[in-house]
Design an enzyme around this catalytic site. Structure first.
Site, PDB file in Angstrom:
ATOM      1  N   THR A 117      61.633   5.824  79.321  1.00 15.73           N
ATOM      2  CA  THR A 117      61.955   4.554  78.665  1.00 15.73           C
ATOM      3  C   THR A 117      61.956   4.693  77.151  1.00 15.73           C
ATOM      4  OG1 THR A 117      61.015   3.304  80.507  1.00 15.73           O
ATOM      5  CG2 THR A 117      61.266   2.130  78.433  1.00 15.73           C
ATOM      6  N   CYS A 118      61.024   5.460  76.632  1.00 14.45           N
ATOM      7  CA  CYS A 118      60.921   5.652  75.184  1.00 14.45           C
ATOM      8  C   CYS A 118      62.156   6.366  74.640  1.00 14.45           C
ATOM      9  CB  CYS A 118      59.674   6.457  74.847  1.00 14.45           C
ATOM     10  SG  CYS A 118      58.162   5.815  75.611  1.00 14.45           S
ATOM     11  N   SER A 119      62.646   7.363  75.390  1.00 15.55           N
ATOM     12  CA  SER A 119      63.779   8.173  74.933  1.00 15.55           C
ATOM     13  C   SER A 119      65.123   7.507  75.182  1.00 15.55           C
ATOM     14  CB  SER A 119      63.759   9.536  75.638  1.00 15.55           C
ATOM     15  OG  SER A 119      62.595  10.264  75.321  1.00 15.55           O
TER      16      SER A 119
END
Length: 231
Positions: A117-119
């Site tokens: 999700t962060c990337s």
């Protein structure tokens, strides 16, 4: 005579010490039973009209509440130092004061570099909206993660981020702990240990104006679009 009761079961993570939300509820189930009663088993007070019993669902079970940290809107951010690698691969540092003094700054945190999700969503969203955010008066946009500076450098290269967003290392979790946003993932098999909960905050001259803190690593209202709507 028939009596019916409705029960709701609450489900909360054993590691969560904050508030419950409405998403932690199972769908209600009904349990009914018929109770045989003789004419002499109940005594009524005929002086007052009979009123049926009413069952109320507790307010905490039906309303979503904001989870807590040790900072809130109106608080001054604690001083902290972050690290990063410059273009020459040399370790550099910056502080909360450098990032926020006399400025309007967005600081957002992710549980970990290279995580899905962060990337795929969180960082790219701020990169994509960086021009719009800066047009609204934002001077600094920085992503903070409890990863070392070398990992953050590799992640920046992988994401092809230039100067739109600073990727900063809070490697020892000093700032994350100071604001009460630790996320203990040591029970997970991927070995993340203690990281940061996901959040996005807007600070003006170091004072928190907006603080969108997610439950754990959820990604619901800490994105670039969410902050753009508030500027």
């Amino acid at each position: 005579m028939a009596a019916s009761l409705t029960f709701s079961r609450l489900l909360a993570s054993p590691t969560t010490t904050h508030y419950l939300s409405s998403t932690a509820l199972f769908p209600p189930k009904s349990l009914s039973s018929k109770l045989p009663l003789s004419p002499f088993s109940l005594k009524f007070n005929h002086s007052k009209p009979f009123k049926p019993c009413t069952f109320h669902t507790p307010s905490y079970a039906t309303k979503s509440t904001t989870i807590s940290a040790t900072i809130a809107v109106g608080d001054k951010l604690p001083e902290a130092t972050f690290s990063y690698l410059d273009d020459a691969g040399e370790v550099q540092t910056t502080t909360i004061s450098d990032l926020t003094k006399g400025k309007k700054a967005i600081l957002f945190a992710v549980p970990g570099a290279f995580t899905p999700t962060c990337s795929q969503k969180h960082v790219p969203g701020f990169v994509e909206k960086s021009a719009e955010l800066k047009a609204k008066g934002v001077d600094t946009i920085a992503c903070i993660s409890v990863n070392d500076a070398f990992v953050m450098k590799a992640w920046k290269k992988d994401l092809k981020v230039n100067d739109e967003v600073l990727l900063l290392s809070d490697g020892n979790g000093t700032f994350t702990k100071a604001i009460g946003c630790e996320l203990d993932l040591s029970d997970k098999p991927v070995g993340l240990g203690v990281r940061s909960r996901r959040y996005a905050l807007l600070a003006e001259d170091g004072v928190v104006k907006v603080f969108n803190l997610e439950e754990g690593g959820a990604f619901t209202f800490s994105g670039a679009d969410d902050l753009l709507k508030l500027l």
